[in-house]
Design an enzyme around this catalytic site. Structure first.
Site, short mmCIF file in Angstrom:
data_model
loop_
_atom_site.label_atom_id
_atom_site.label_comp_id
_atom_site.label_asym_id
_atom_site.label_seq_id
_atom_site.Cartn_x
_atom_site.Cartn_y
_atom_site.Cartn_z
CB SER A 35 -0.91 0.01 1.23
OG SER A 35 -1.72 1.17 1.27
CG HIS A 85 -4.52 4.93 -2.15
ND1 HIS A 85 -5.53 4.24 -2.78
CD2 HIS A 85 -4.14 4.16 -1.10
CE1 HIS A 85 -5.75 3.11 -2.14
NE2 HIS A 85 -4.93 3.04 -1.12
CG ASN A 129 -4.67 -1.21 -1.79
OD1 ASN A 129 -5.09 -2.36 -1.88
ND2 ASN A 129 -5.49 -0.16 -1.70
NE ARG A 178 -7.72 -5.24 -0.72
CZ ARG A 178 -7.99 -4.21 -1.54
NH1 ARG A 178 -7.01 -3.41 -1.95
NH2 ARG A 178 -9.22 -3.97 -1.94
N GLY A 188 -3.42 -4.14 13.71
CA GLY A 188 -2.25 -3.82 12.91
C GLY A 188 -1.45 -2.70 13.54
NE ARG A 189 5.36 -0.22 13.80
CZ ARG A 189 5.83 0.91 13.32
NH1 ARG A 189 5.41 1.37 12.15
NH2 ARG A 189 6.75 1.58 13.98
CD GLU A 232 3.23 6.24 14.42
OE1 GLU A 232 3.59 6.88 13.41
OE2 GLU A 232 2.65 6.76 15.39
#
Length: 347
Positions: free
Chosen positions: A118, A132, A134, A136, A290-291, A293
């Site tokens: 992403s 943008h 992504n 997946r 999820g993370r 940041e």
């Protein structure tokens, strides 16, 4: 053939297959997204000329559940903030995951796997669009380790602040040319889905930008279909730099005023609204622990929320706003004689 079936969202009868049998397939996809991350970051650094990407390797749940690599570049000559992230994550299929993925099997059964890349690029110059993209791949497994579903999703969309029609046409045309070999009916469908998805429904469906392509749940019911969808994803991912960098190169050295920058920041507000209120990717990341940041790296570094702001009618800013409110076809698409006749007969 592969994508036409996926386009109609048919439910495939997946032959009994253990998740170990798709390990090589998952490995090839992981290698592709990491290679694409490196290619894109290298090209963006060269285009910026000053800033460099920082790599941040992370793991979920104290080393369990996978992880990824977030690569971030900030305060460059061209890119104010750029993020290109790869995640390879997996886990048990909990009640929360069932709701997020709308899965029709008993809660608590089985497991899931997802790997994707992403990226979000926010630019210094308001004449250079943000972008943008992504791509997946998902797998679902039952309690016995059988693959019960697998699908691809992704796309790319452009968010300009000023309307240069030739730039929008170039972006859309590049992805149309990448998609056409898999079925000429696909680009118009995925373009329409992009317009509909990246809309702020709370603002009368005003789009955050001027679209591109968006698709989800392209299901693979056989190895042949999986191979076709893999090739489709590769074609889209490999088209990104061709679609975006020529626009950057054309606009990055144009002079601009403080007023132009202010408009860019106001439009970034619409970007923030969409990502925090409507984006399924943000929701998925947060609800699967999820993370944070990495998930919120998509947000722009500076933004303005001006109460009830309306650009002057007929201004360059208003032209962009009207394009966001009224989607249009940016490239001419070919249709069959039968489809043309059908459209004429409906008039």
């Amino acid at each position: 053939m592969y994508l036409r079936a996926a386009r109609l969202f048919l439910l495939f009868e997946i032959s009994e297959m253990k998740k170990e049998e798709t390990k090589e397939f998952r490995g090839r996809w992981i290698r592709f997204v990491y290679g694409l991350q490196e290619e894109i970051c290298t090209a963006l650094e060269a285009e910026d000329g000053i800033a460099k990407f920082k790599s941040d390797t992370w793991e979920r749940s104290e080393g369990r559940g996978g992880g990824g690599v977030s690569r971030i570049m900030e305060n460059g000559a061209v890119f104010e903030k750029a993020g290109v992230n790869v995640s390879v994550v997996y886990g048990r299929l909990t009640d929360k995951m069932k709701k997020v993925l709308t899965i029709g099997i008993s809660a608590g059964e089985g497991s899931w796997f997802v790997c994707g890349i992403s990226l979000v690029l926010h630019t210094q110059n308001p004449f250079v669009p943000a972008v943008h993209a992504n791509w997946r791949y998902f797998e679902l497994h039952d309690e016995a380790g059988n693959v019960i579903d697998r699908w691809f999703g992704g796309g790319a969309d452009l968010t300009p602040y000023y309307l240069f029609e030739e730039d929008i046409i170039h972006f859309h045309t590049t992805f149309k040319e990448a998609i056409d070999p898999f079925g000429k009916e696909l680009y118009p469908l995925y373009k329409k889905q992009c317009d509909e998805y990246f809309s702020n429904t709370h603002r009368d469906n005003e789009m955050r930008g001027l679209g591109g392509v968006f698709y989800d749940h392209l299901k693979a019911g056989s190895e042949e279909e999986a191979a076709g969808l893999f090739a489709f994803q590769e074609a889209n991912g490999n088209a990104f730099l061709k679609a975006y960098l020529p626009i950057v190169q054309k606009r990055k050295d144009m002079s601009y005023t403080t007023e132009k920058k202010t408009w860019q920041e106001i439009r970034r507000g619409r970007y923030v609204e969409f990502n925090l209120l409507h984006d399924r990717g943000t929701t998925f990341g947060i609800k699967t622990k999820g993370r944070t940041e990495s998930i919120l790296m998509s947000l722009p570094p500076t933004v303005k929320f001006v109460y009830d702001y309306h650009p002057e009618p007929g201004s360059e800013e208003d032209k962009l706003l009207q394009a966001c409110k009224h989607p249009r076809d940016w490239v001419k698409t070919e249709i069959s004689e039968d489809e043309w006749a059908s459209r004429v007969n409906k008039c």
